[in-house]
Design a protein around this motif. Structure first.
Motif, PDB file in Angstrom:
ATOM      1  N   GLY A   8      20.649 -36.956 -20.582  1.00  0.00           N
ATOM      2  CA  GLY A   8      20.503 -35.688 -21.305  1.00  0.00           C
ATOM      3  C   GLY A   8      20.261 -34.526 -20.361  1.00  0.00           C
ATOM      4  N   GLN A   9      19.491 -34.760 -19.287  1.00  0.00           N
ATOM      5  CA  GLN A   9      19.231 -33.710 -18.304  1.00  0.00           C
ATOM      6  C   GLN A   9      20.516 -33.344 -17.560  1.00  0.00           C
ATOM      7  N   ARG A  52      22.631 -31.168 -19.683  1.00  0.00           N
ATOM      8  CA  ARG A  52      22.170 -29.772 -19.728  1.00  0.00           C
ATOM      9  C   ARG A  52      22.568 -29.046 -18.450  1.00  0.00           C
TER      10      ARG A  52
END
Length: 303
Positions: free
Chosen positions: A70-71, A74
């Protein structure tokens, strides 16, 4: 109180086209409007430029395997947004009132190293704020500036970028087609030369050293030029911030170059890693940094 309308720009240089006049008017718009337009442009690219998105995601996967998916996702979106915003910001950087450059692009760090007038070689990594940093430095520090330039395929885009980067201090843009010999000449004449050697330019004149744990083809032009001209290497980076940009000029590298291209290339990549870790979403991951492989090694990119 009602918001004031942007006034028609005062023309201080010849208008070349309707597009040029339009950009001078657009340059008067508030920064939040530029940032919103740039973010929209970047997100559109993120949504539709599937091949480039795949390259960005793969680069981040290779360089930050310890990060949560998820990081990394982003950071991938931020990469496109930062690209879009820095691209749109060129309108006010290159066509707006010079006071905007002073107001929106902060200059910090060891700036005196570039003001002394002696020849200096600047290491400038491919962060998206580099055009803003170049504009502020050439605007503020009046000296002999040189840099490498990759000609654009489309003539209109090439003219826009060349004229934008030459807006202040009449810098010398050396085409990659000219090679590195003119760069050495510039250093010997006392230039401040900004070099961007952190891309994969193929195996020629490169050595394989680690970058984020991956063997990366790394050009050795930085240490070779520094050694041949006997000049210090001063890094500077520029980051996007809410109010515009922030240029940071760092201390010259001590004991560099060492005379060993492999050692010097490894040191450069180690320093670059540290810079990238402070803003992973603002680095130029759109480029296949690991496309050139050592003999016999498989490609790191998916078909």
């Amino acid at each position: 109180m009602a918001a004031s309308r942007p006034s028609w720009p005062v023309l201080t240089s010849p208008v070349r086209s309707v597009s040029d006049l339009a950009q001078r008017w657009l340059a008067r718009l508030p920064l939040p409007m530029f940032r919103a337009a740039g973010a929209a442009f970047g997100l559109a690219l993120w949504a539709f430029a599937r091949r480039r998105r795949s390259i960005v995601e793969r680069n981040l996967e290779l360089c930050f395997p310890e990060a949560e998916p998820g990081q990394r996702a982003r950071w991938a979106r931020e990469t496109f947004v930062s690209f879009g915003q820095s691209f749109v910001d060129r309108v006010w950087l290159w066509h707006g009132d010079p006071k905007l450059v002073e107001q929106r692009v902060a200059l910090t760090g060891r700036v005196e190293q570039l003001e002394q007038g002696d020849a200096v070689l600047c290491f400038v990594p491919h962060f998206y704020g580099m055009d803003a940093g170049w504009t502020r430095l050439t605007h503020t520090i009046k000296r002999n500036w040189w840099t490498f330039y990759a000609p654009q395929r489309k003539p209109g885009m090439d003219r826009w970028i060349r004229e934008g980067r030459q807006r202040y201090a009449a810098p010398r843009l050396v085409s990659r087609r000219e090679g590195v010999r003119p760069l050495l000449k510039g250093l010997r004449e006392g230039a401040a030369l900004c070099l961007l050697p952190d891309m994969d330019l193929g195996a020629r004149d490169s050595v394989f050293v680690e970058f984020f744990g991956q063997e990366a083809a790394t050009v050795t032009s930085l240490p070779r030029l520094a050694k041949a001209a006997g000049v210090p290497v001063v890094p500077w980076i520029c980051r996007l911030v809410p109010g515009g940009y922030q240029v940071e000029v760092m201390a010259a590298w001590t004991g560099y170059p060492s005379g060993d291209d492999l050692v010097d290339a490894r040191f450069m990549n180690q320093q670059l890693e540290g810079y990238v870790r402070t803003m992973p979403g603002q680095y130029h991951w759109l480029h296949r940094r690991f496309k050139t492989r050592p003999d016999g090694a498989a490609s790191l990119y998916r078909s």
